[in-house]
Design an enzyme around this catalytic site. Structure first.
Site, short mmCIF file in Angstrom:
data_model
loop_
_atom_site.label_atom_id
_atom_site.label_comp_id
_atom_site.label_asym_id
_atom_site.label_seq_id
_atom_site.Cartn_x
_atom_site.Cartn_y
_atom_site.Cartn_z
N HIS A 96 62.16 41.00 30.55
CA HIS A 96 63.32 41.38 29.74
C HIS A 96 64.28 42.30 30.47
O HIS A 96 65.18 42.86 29.84
CB HIS A 96 62.88 42.10 28.47
CG HIS A 96 62.10 41.23 27.53
ND1 HIS A 96 62.68 40.55 26.47
CD2 HIS A 96 60.79 40.93 27.48
CE1 HIS A 96 61.75 39.89 25.82
NE2 HIS A 96 60.59 40.10 26.41
N LYS B 182 73.73 49.50 19.49
CA LYS B 182 72.66 49.17 20.43
C LYS B 182 72.13 50.48 20.97
O LYS B 182 72.73 51.53 20.75
CB LYS B 182 73.17 48.29 21.57
CG LYS B 182 74.46 48.83 22.22
CD LYS B 182 74.99 47.92 23.32
CE LYS B 182 75.76 46.73 22.80
NZ LYS B 182 75.19 45.45 23.21
N ARG B 183 70.98 50.45 21.71
CA ARG B 183 70.51 51.67 22.35
C ARG B 183 71.60 52.26 23.22
O ARG B 183 72.41 51.53 23.80
CB ARG B 183 69.26 51.38 23.18
CG ARG B 183 68.02 51.16 22.33
CD ARG B 183 67.68 52.37 21.50
NE ARG B 183 67.14 53.41 22.35
CZ ARG B 183 65.87 53.78 22.37
NH1 ARG B 183 65.00 53.23 21.55
NH2 ARG B 183 65.45 54.73 23.17
N LYS C 254 74.97 49.96 29.36
CA LYS C 254 75.61 49.30 28.22
C LYS C 254 77.05 49.80 28.02
O LYS C 254 77.84 49.21 27.31
CB LYS C 254 74.79 49.50 26.95
CG LYS C 254 73.39 48.86 27.02
CD LYS C 254 72.60 49.11 25.76
CE LYS C 254 71.15 48.67 25.84
NZ LYS C 254 70.93 47.23 25.55
N THR D 50 70.84 40.52 21.87
CA THR D 50 70.58 39.69 20.69
C THR D 50 71.50 40.13 19.56
O THR D 50 71.84 39.33 18.69
CB THR D 50 69.10 39.81 20.24
OG1 THR D 50 68.72 41.19 20.28
CG2 THR D 50 68.19 39.01 21.13
N LYS E 295 73.87 38.16 16.48
CA LYS E 295 73.95 38.49 15.05
C LYS E 295 75.40 38.68 14.62
O LYS E 295 75.81 38.25 13.54
CB LYS E 295 73.13 39.76 14.76
CG LYS E 295 71.65 39.60 15.02
CD LYS E 295 70.90 40.93 15.14
CE LYS E 295 69.55 40.74 15.81
NZ LYS E 295 68.93 42.01 16.25
C1 26Q Z 1 57.76 50.84 28.92
C2 26Q Z 1 56.81 51.72 29.40
C3 26Q Z 1 56.68 53.00 28.88
C4 26Q Z 1 57.49 53.37 27.82
C5 26Q Z 1 58.43 52.50 27.32
C6 26Q Z 1 58.58 51.24 27.88
C7 26Q Z 1 59.60 50.31 27.36
C8 26Q Z 1 59.75 50.11 26.00
C9 26Q Z 1 60.72 49.25 25.52
C10 26Q Z 1 60.44 49.61 28.22
C11 26Q Z 1 61.40 48.74 27.74
C12 26Q Z 1 61.54 48.56 26.37
C13 26Q Z 1 62.54 47.67 25.77
C14 26Q Z 1 63.30 46.83 26.43
C15 26Q Z 1 64.27 46.00 25.75
O1 26Q Z 1 64.49 46.11 24.56
N1 26Q Z 1 64.93 45.07 26.47
C16 26Q Z 1 65.88 44.17 25.86
O2 26Q Z 1 65.21 42.99 25.45
C17 26Q Z 1 66.04 42.16 24.70
C18 26Q Z 1 65.23 40.98 24.22
O3 26Q Z 1 64.96 40.11 25.26
C19 26Q Z 1 67.24 41.72 25.51
O4 26Q Z 1 68.10 41.01 24.67
C20 26Q Z 1 67.98 42.93 26.09
O5 26Q Z 1 68.99 42.49 26.97
C21 26Q Z 1 67.01 43.83 26.81
O6 26Q Z 1 67.67 45.02 27.23
#
Ligand code: 26Q
Length: 841
Positions: free
Chosen positions: A380, A571-572, A577, A679, A683
């Protein structure tokens, strides 16, 4: 049998075929819904209508609805077991489900009856819906994607189970104080969770720490024994995931960590009662809290333990099911297709090897074959700093046996790689599961690639860039493993549930089949030319804007004009971004309006929402920049009726359901090559917002579908970004070319938006001028010019409406049903299994 009971049975048997007896807990008639609701109020909540709290009322309704899901839930499990159906196991550290009640009513098709039932009791369904605390068990896109996917799997009647962690505290609750983000704990379980069922009887044990010992067993076999430092129990909590108007109700199984009784007993016998209790608390820490970081990492021991905990629980659970189905472990890969939602569950590769080899005595080669045929990996992210790697010593401390297994996998893998890349030792070092360039690390993405038969990106550009950069050595070795699956979102939650007005209008024109088959939304296209339809379309958007305006007023105290353009970025918060690109442009608009008093612009409301990781200082400063610019603009009478800036606190699934239906312009402005897919962009478009965006992630595919005339494109392409990097990017060059940009940066630096504090935003500004890794300055002029085209286009109401309708009508591709069909066909080899009615009712 008592006479009364006999009479009741006799009455039942005379019930006409096809209707249900009135005391049946699965009956959907209004009378029985009312009866069930009042029963739950009394017997589950212990209250009567006149003294019940709002939460009591919500809980009773939720239980009433859950009862109606249980029969199909039971039948679903029984059907899969009976048929030994190939089952998709979706492993994800996050499931951002959003509120359940509304969605479950929609799936069952009883929203209307329930509304009437409640109103006959003097209650308002909407108010009850608002009582639900959403389970925020995810950070953002990745967790929400998992939620859309399990909903689509159920609607498509595919045998599936979602495995994850039942965090006691989900993503933090965000408030804004003095313009800054403040984090508060999310105690979502405070009033209980009516949707889940705890299954203590399926609890499993998970080992952690300690060391390994080699020995020869009674049959002379070489074995390895893992002697753990501690053992934690995993207890499953199941929630029903009903498909839309089908007999299927799949399961989301989330694990909670508890102390093992054996462990406590042991310590207790040594007389250390308080020590035992404190160890108990330590064990329970494992599922205590969701890490609120996305796209950036700190290698925290507890996080690795969390990942291993839920993966080990899930694999042991699948092996139990395999046994229960009477199948041998060696056909595990025939029963289960396991998807790794990013590398967070990638330790599963080593864990399945351990379970097969150490505990089930399967020979290594056979076990490796089973493992590879079972796993598939979705990536991702393209951000190098977001790639998971664990310091080797930490890894050894937590998972000593897994480190040995990873060494063995690596040794065999690198032998294979040496045949492929004869003599190319630099490439071998790049491929290795162990990073030895400095401090040694275990590379989780490499483990996922090696242990999987399929690897996919989440949008076409992203998948191409994976093959070209991040995973290029793996691509060179196994090109056939790579695929692309563009993300999608569920039209049930994101249109049918969130936008009831639009749902009704669409239903009147093209029927309701689109709810199950979003590709049918293309039938709306001819209506784009229909003026009467267009004015209804506009009226709906306006009504949705009025609703959102009320939410904004309640949450921020800011009054916004529903006749202004709603320009939204939710978004985050992250530098890539580029929320601050929009902030610069807003400051520029303000500057323009102040210097040219009669400047004619279409009134706009800029709406932001999103959380910053608590340790990400720069992202928090971006929030402060937005709120500071907002404070000045919102209180300046010169521009007040033309510009407004809102930062909506605590953006969540619940808020998203208000935001998307009301949005007119969707901001998707990441630096090209950085956003894997997005995503939210989907929406927005489905709900008729136009996109202003870069050639990034799924934006490219959205533009391709809706047509370039219906999409506001700006900025560098990924190719141009790389070229510029190669040639050396100098942000300062762009300042001389666009005087307005210089003026805006100066205005911010002067302290104009920070009560004279010229230091506050200096870190942000200095970074833009001297580093600007996300190339805001390079894209600024193009963005501002594009926004001017948006302004122009918005003034032509009819033309804008037409584009809005075409956006909705041409988003057929972006349903998660399409995405899931692709995964089923190309990766999982899984098929629909209609549920049989097995439970004798
Ligand atoms: C990993 C290790 C330790 C702590 C936290 C994490 C962690 C948690 C969540 C790393 C990444 C995330 C989330 C990533 C994320 O949301 N990525 C998004 O995924 C979407 C679905 O595929 C995409 O549409 C987005 O582009 C992408 O940023």
């Amino acid at each position: 049998m008592a006479a009364g009971a006999q009479a009741a049975n006799a009455a039942d048997s005379t019930t006409p075929a096809g209707t249900r007896p009135e005391h049946d807990r699965s009956s959907l008639s209004r009378e029985s819904l009312k009866r069930a609701f009042l029963d739950h109020l009394l017997y589950t909540q212990g209250k009567s209508l006149d003294i019940a709290s709002k939460n009591d009322l919500y809980q009773s309704l939720a239980h009433t609805v859950r009862d109606r899901l249980v029969p199909s839930w039971f039948d679903t499990t029984a059907t899969y077991q009976k048929r030994n159906a190939r089952t998709v196991a979706y492993l994800s550290a996050e499931f951002l489900m959003g509120p359940y009640l509304g969605n479950n009513l929609l799936s069952l098709g009883i929203s209307h009856e329930i509304r009437l039932a409640m109103s006959e009791l003097g209650l308002d369904l909407d108010e009850l819906l608002r009582q639900e605390e959403e389970p925020g068990l995810g950070n953002g896109g990745l967790g929400r994607l998992a939620a859309c996917f399990i909903e689509s799997l159920a609607t498509l009647e595919v045998p599936a189970i979602g495995y994850g962690i039942r965090y006691e505290y989900g993503i933090f609750y965000q408030t804004i104080m003095d313009g800054w983000q403040v984090e508060n704990t999310d105690a979502w379980l405070r009033y209980g969770n009516p949707w889940e069922i705890q299954h203590a009887e399926w609890a499993v044990q998970v080992k952690l720490g300690g060391h390994t010992e080699q020995y020869t067993d009674d049959s002379g076999r070489f074995r390895v024994r893992w002697v753990p430092e501690k053992t934690v129990a995993g207890v499953p909590f199941d929630s029903p995931i009903p498909g839309y108007r089908v007999g299927t109700t799949n399961t989301l199984r989330l694990w909670r960590a508890e102390a093992t009784e054996a462990f406590d007993f042991h310590v207790f016998n040594r007389g250390d009662y308080l020590g035992a209790v404190s160890k108990k608390v330590t064990s329970e820490n494992l599922s205590k809290v969701l890490y609120p970081n996305d796209e950036s990492l700190q290698g925290k021991e507890l996080r690795l333990e969390q990942q291993y905990f839920f993966v080990s629980c899930s694999l042991q659970d699948m092996l139990r099911l395999q046994r229960q189905r009477g199948q041998p472990v060696t056909s595990f890969h025939k029963s289960f297709a396991m998807q790794l939602n990013d590398t967070h569950p990638a330790i599963g590769v080593a864990e399945l090897m351990r379970l097969l080899v150490d505990e089930h005595l399967v020979p290594w080669e056979r076990a490796w074959d089973i493992t590879r045929q079972t796993f598939a990996y979705t990536n991702h992210t393209l951000l190098p700093e977001a790639l998971e790697r664990w310091p080797l010593e930490l890894f050894r401390r937590v998972l000593p046996r897994h480190l040995e297994i990873i060494y063995e996998i690596n040794a065999r893998f690198l032998n294979e790689a040496r045949i492929h890349f004869f003599g190319d030792e630099t490439r071998i070092a790049r491929l290795s599961l162990i990073d030895e360039t400095g401090e040694r690390y275990v590379r989780m993405a490499h483990l996922a690639c090696v242990g999987s038969h399929a690897i996919n990106g989440v949008a076409n550009l992203h998948s191409e860039l994976l093959k070209r950069d991040l995973l290029k050595d793996f691509y060179a070795m196994w090109p056939e493993k790579f695929d692309s699956m563009t993300n999608g979102v569920t039209p049930r939650r994101w249109v049918a549930l969130s936008n009831p007005r639009l749902t009704k209008l669409i239903g009147r024109c093209i029927g309701e089949d689109w709810i199950k088959d979003w590709s049918l939304i293309s039938n709306l296209e001819p209506y784009a030319e229909d003026a009467a339809f267009g004015s209804e379309w506009r009226a709906i958007k306006r009504a949705n804007k009025v609703d959102l305006a009320a939410v904004i007023l309640r949450k921020t105290g800011i009054r916004v004009d529903p006749d202004s353009m709603f320009d939204v970025q939710v978004k985050r918060i992250h530098e890539y971004k580029r929320q601050h690109l929009s902030a610069l442009h807003i400051a520029a608009l303000y500057h323009r309006l102040k210097s040219q008093r009669n400047l004619d612009i279409a009134p706009r409301t800029f709406i932001f929402g999103g959380k910053a990781a608590p340790g990400y200082a720069r992202a928090k400063l971006m929030i402060k920049l937005i709120t500071s610019i907002g404070d000045v603009i919102n209180s300046d009478p010169d521009v007040r009726d033309r510009l407004k800036v809102v930062f909506l606190p605590n953006y969540s699934v619940t808020l998203g359901q208000w935001v998307y239906p009301a949005a007119e312009l969707s901001e998707q402005i990441s630096l090209a090559g950085k956003e894997a897919s997005g995503t939210g962009n989907m929406k927005f478009a489905m709900n008729g917002a136009l996109t202003i965006g870069t050639m990034d992630g799924a934006n490219i595919e959205i533009r391709e579908e809706v047509g370039e005339d219906q999409f506001f494109l700006f900025g560098l392409t990924a190719e141009e970004v790389y070229a510029m990097r190669r040639e050396g990017y100098r942000p300062l060059d762009y300042l001389s070319r666009d005087p307005e940009l210089g003026a805006v940066l100066d205005l911010i630096r002067s302290g104009f938006f920070s009560r004279g504090d010229s230091e506050l935003f200096a870190p942000l500004l200095d970074d833009l001028l001297h580093h600007d890794p996300y190339m805001l300055l390079a894209d600024y002029s193009s963005y501002a010019a594009c926004q001017a085209r948006v302004d122009e286009a918005y003034r032509d109401t009819q033309a804008w409406t037409r584009m809005s309708i075409l956006n909705t009508a041409r988003t057929g591709k972006f349903s998660s049903d399409r995405a899931i069909r692709e995964y089923c066909e190309r990766i999982w080899k899984a098929h629909p299994v209609p549920v049989e009615k097995l439970y004798a009712r």
